[in-house]
Design a protein around this motif. Structure first.
Motif, PDB file in Angstrom:
ATOM      1  N   SER A 171       0.866  -1.185   0.000  1.00 41.75           N
ATOM      2  CA  SER A 171       0.000   0.000   0.000  1.00 41.75           C
ATOM      3  C   SER A 171       0.897   1.228   0.000  1.00 41.75           C
ATOM      4  N   TRP A 172       0.355   2.325  -0.511  1.00 40.74           N
ATOM      5  CA  TRP A 172       1.104   3.561  -0.644  1.00 40.74           C
ATOM      6  C   TRP A 172       0.250   4.707  -0.133  1.00 40.74           C
ATOM      7  N   THR A 173       0.764   5.441   0.850  1.00 43.84           N
ATOM      8  CA  THR A 173       0.019   6.534   1.474  1.00 43.84           C
ATOM      9  C   THR A 173       0.156   7.799   0.638  1.00 43.84           C
ATOM     10  N   SER A 174      -0.917   8.599   0.612  1.00 43.97           N
ATOM     11  CA  SER A 174      -0.898   9.782  -0.249  1.00 43.97           C
ATOM     12  C   SER A 174      -1.857  10.854   0.246  1.00 43.97           C
ATOM     13  N   HIS A 175      -1.679  12.067  -0.281  1.00 37.25           N
ATOM     14  CA  HIS A 175      -2.652  13.150  -0.242  1.00 37.25           C
ATOM     15  C   HIS A 175      -2.835  13.625  -1.679  1.00 37.25           C
ATOM     16  N   GLY A 176      -3.978  14.258  -1.970  1.00 42.45           N
ATOM     17  CA  GLY A 176      -4.215  14.804  -3.292  1.00 42.45           C
ATOM     18  C   GLY A 176      -4.467  16.303  -3.253  1.00 42.45           C
ATOM     19  N   VAL A 177      -4.057  16.992  -4.305  1.00 43.16           N
ATOM     20  CA  VAL A 177      -4.378  18.406  -4.529  1.00 43.16           C
ATOM     21  C   VAL A 177      -5.154  18.450  -5.843  1.00 43.16           C
ATOM     22  N   PHE A 178      -6.466  18.717  -5.776  1.00 40.13           N
ATOM     23  CA  PHE A 178      -7.345  18.571  -6.934  1.00 40.13           C
ATOM     24  C   PHE A 178      -7.759  19.937  -7.477  1.00 40.13           C
ATOM     25  N   LEU A 179      -7.530  20.149  -8.761  1.00 35.99           N
ATOM     26  CA  LEU A 179      -7.919  21.386  -9.435  1.00 35.99           C
ATOM     27  C   LEU A 179      -9.072  21.087 -10.391  1.00 35.99           C
ATOM     28  N   ARG A 180      -9.651  22.143 -10.966  1.00 32.57           N
ATOM     29  CA  ARG A 180     -10.730  21.932 -11.935  1.00 32.57           C
ATOM     30  C   ARG A 180     -10.246  21.073 -13.093  1.00 32.57           C
ATOM     31  N   LYS A 181      -8.983  21.236 -13.448  1.00 38.82           N
ATOM     32  CA  LYS A 181      -8.383  20.432 -14.497  1.00 38.82           C
ATOM     33  C   LYS A 181      -7.007  19.997 -14.033  1.00 38.82           C
ATOM     34  N   GLY A 182      -6.870  18.715 -13.774  1.00 42.60           N
ATOM     35  CA  GLY A 182      -5.590  18.177 -13.334  1.00 42.60           C
ATOM     36  C   GLY A 182      -5.422  18.189 -11.828  1.00 42.60           C
ATOM     37  N   TRP A 183      -4.464  17.420 -11.337  1.00 43.95           N
ATOM     38  CA  TRP A 183      -4.238  17.314  -9.904  1.00 43.95           C
ATOM     39  C   TRP A 183      -2.791  16.922  -9.620  1.00 43.95           C
ATOM     40  N   LEU A 184      -2.434  17.012  -8.346  1.00 46.23           N
ATOM     41  CA  LEU A 184      -1.095  16.681  -7.866  1.00 46.23           C
ATOM     42  C   LEU A 184      -1.217  15.566  -6.848  1.00 46.23           C
ATOM     43  N   ASP A 185      -0.378  14.558  -6.961  1.00 52.58           N
ATOM     44  CA  ASP A 185      -0.443  13.383  -6.102  1.00 52.58           C
ATOM     45  C   ASP A 185       0.771  13.385  -5.180  1.00 52.58           C
ATOM     46  N   LEU A 186       0.545  13.627  -3.893  1.00 49.89           N
ATOM     47  CA  LEU A 186       1.623  13.680  -2.907  1.00 49.89           C
ATOM     48  C   LEU A 186       1.762  12.288  -2.313  1.00 49.89           C
ATOM     49  N   LEU A 187       2.872  11.632  -2.584  1.00 49.76           N
ATOM     50  CA  LEU A 187       3.033  10.208  -2.285  1.00 49.76           C
ATOM     51  C   LEU A 187       4.151   9.975  -1.276  1.00 49.76           C
ATOM     52  N   HIS A 188       3.872   9.151  -0.283  1.00 45.55           N
ATOM     53  CA  HIS A 188       4.922   8.786   0.668  1.00 45.55           C
ATOM     54  C   HIS A 188       5.771   7.666   0.097  1.00 45.55           C
ATOM     55  N   ASN A 189       7.069   7.896   0.068  1.00 44.94           N
ATOM     56  CA  ASN A 189       8.038   6.876  -0.340  1.00 44.94           C
ATOM     57  C   ASN A 189       8.908   6.561   0.869  1.00 44.94           C
ATOM     58  N   PRO A 190       8.644   5.470   1.572  1.00 47.25           N
ATOM     59  CA  PRO A 190       9.385   5.195   2.810  1.00 47.25           C
ATOM     60  C   PRO A 190      10.865   4.948   2.582  1.00 47.25           C
ATOM     61  N   GLN A 191      11.262   4.659   1.343  1.00 40.90           N
ATOM     62  CA  GLN A 191      12.682   4.444   1.058  1.00 40.90           C
ATOM     63  C   GLN A 191      13.443   5.753   0.848  1.00 40.90           C
ATOM     64  N   ALA A 192      12.727   6.861   0.651  1.00 41.95           N
ATOM     65  CA  ALA A 192      13.388   8.140   0.393  1.00 41.95           C
ATOM     66  C   ALA A 192      13.808   8.797   1.708  1.00 41.95           C
ATOM     67  N   PRO A 193      14.984   9.431   1.762  1.00 42.42           N
ATOM     68  CA  PRO A 193      15.375  10.175   2.968  1.00 42.42           C
ATOM     69  C   PRO A 193      14.368  11.279   3.254  1.00 42.42           C
ATOM     70  N   ALA A 194      14.118  11.532   4.538  1.00 40.24           N
ATOM     71  CA  ALA A 194      13.105  12.529   4.923  1.00 40.24           C
ATOM     72  C   ALA A 194      13.455  13.917   4.415  1.00 40.24           C
ATOM     73  N   ASP A 195      14.756  14.219   4.276  1.00 38.00           N
ATOM     74  CA  ASP A 195      15.160  15.557   3.859  1.00 38.00           C
ATOM     75  C   ASP A 195      15.490  15.642   2.370  1.00 38.00           C
ATOM     76  N   ALA A 196      15.159  14.620   1.605  1.00 33.14           N
ATOM     77  CA  ALA A 196      15.457  14.632   0.173  1.00 33.14           C
ATOM     78  C   ALA A 196      14.593  15.662  -0.547  1.00 33.14           C
ATOM     79  N   PRO A 197      15.157  16.419  -1.495  1.00 36.84           N
ATOM     80  CA  PRO A 197      14.357  17.395  -2.244  1.00 36.84           C
ATOM     81  C   PRO A 197      13.292  16.701  -3.075  1.00 36.84           C
ATOM     82  N   VAL A 198      12.155  17.382  -3.261  1.00 40.87           N
ATOM     83  CA  VAL A 198      10.984  16.772  -3.895  1.00 40.87           C
ATOM     84  C   VAL A 198      10.561  17.589  -5.107  1.00 40.87           C
TER      85      VAL A 198
END
Length: 250
Positions: A43-70
């Protein structure tokens, strides 16, 4: 012509990424989980940012360092028939299709959103591209998630600095609406967005630049304004630029 559907932002620190998007004036959905019939134990944890057209998917990657640039990891284009899209792109190398389901951790009385998608192996842009089938607006969203303090209405494309379209860009443009992709030289990109690595920025069409300015002022986020719109290097952990523009794009 398939439109741009969404951009995924994988991160090792989902809470910090969520705070950064809220500082930019976006409404962020509650937390949810993706599951896949092809990977029943994952399973993969996420939040969404939804616009009238298109959206952004904020995804947790547990293998990525917490301070890694996104930044955005790929661009996904929307279809209502994945099989038909695959046929249109039969001249492109692709990875096998797979399925996802998304459910919010809190029961909101909404059905799960189901997805089917495949990745394109050809180099079309500096970011990898994929095709996704689902309903938009998503069945699992609420109306007030689309009303953003910054008045954002559309994920309009991407800006790449010091880069060129991929060798399959012209062929892909017959099937994918990549008209929102821009390619800027190094000097223009750095003047607008500062030092972003890699050099990529998200283009967002808004209803009111006045609301964007007010949002950024409250958050203490500096911006550069030109005839193209407002340009910012957003708060960490985000490491990509954002361009907010009103009306027709340049």
């Amino acid at each position: 012509m398939l439109p741009l559907d969404h951009l995924p932002f994988p991160t090792g620190d989902l809470e910090a990424l969520t705070r950064a998007f809220r500082a930019l004036g976006f409404v962020v959905s509650p937390r949810g989980d993706y599951t896949s019939p092809e990977s029943p134990d994952a399973s993969w944890t996420s939040h969404g940012v939804f616009l009238r057209k298109g959206w952004l998917d904020l995804l947790h990657n547990p293998q990525a360092p917490a301070d890694a640039p996104v930044g955005p990891r790929a661009g996904l284009f929307l279809t209502d028939d994945l099989g038909a899209a695959a046929s249109c792109l039969s001249g492109f190398r692709t990875h096998p299709a797979y399925r996802l389901e998304r459910r919010w951790k809190s029961d909101l009385g909404l059905p799960p959103e189901t997805f089917a998608l495949f990745d394109i192996r050809e180099r079309i842009s500096p970011l990898g591209l994929a095709i996704i089938q689902h309903h938009y607006p998503c069945h699992d969203t609420l109306a007030d998630w689309f009303d953003h303090p910054n008045s954002a209405e559309e994920i309009a494309g991407l800006i790449f600095g010091s880069a060129e379209p991929g060798p399959m860009s012209s062929q892909a443009a017959c099937h994918l609406d990549i008209s929102g992709f821009r390619y800027w030289d190094d000097a223009k990109f750095k003047a607008a967005f500062g030092l972003c690595t890699p050099q990529v920025a998200v283009r967002v069409r808004v209803n009111s630049l006045t609301k964007v300015r007010a949002t950024l002022d409250v958050a203490g986020i500096a911006f550069v304004e030109t005839s193209d719109g407002l340009h910012i290097t957003p708060p960490r952990p985000l490491a990509c630029g954002f361009q907010f523009f009103q009306g027709l794009p340049h």
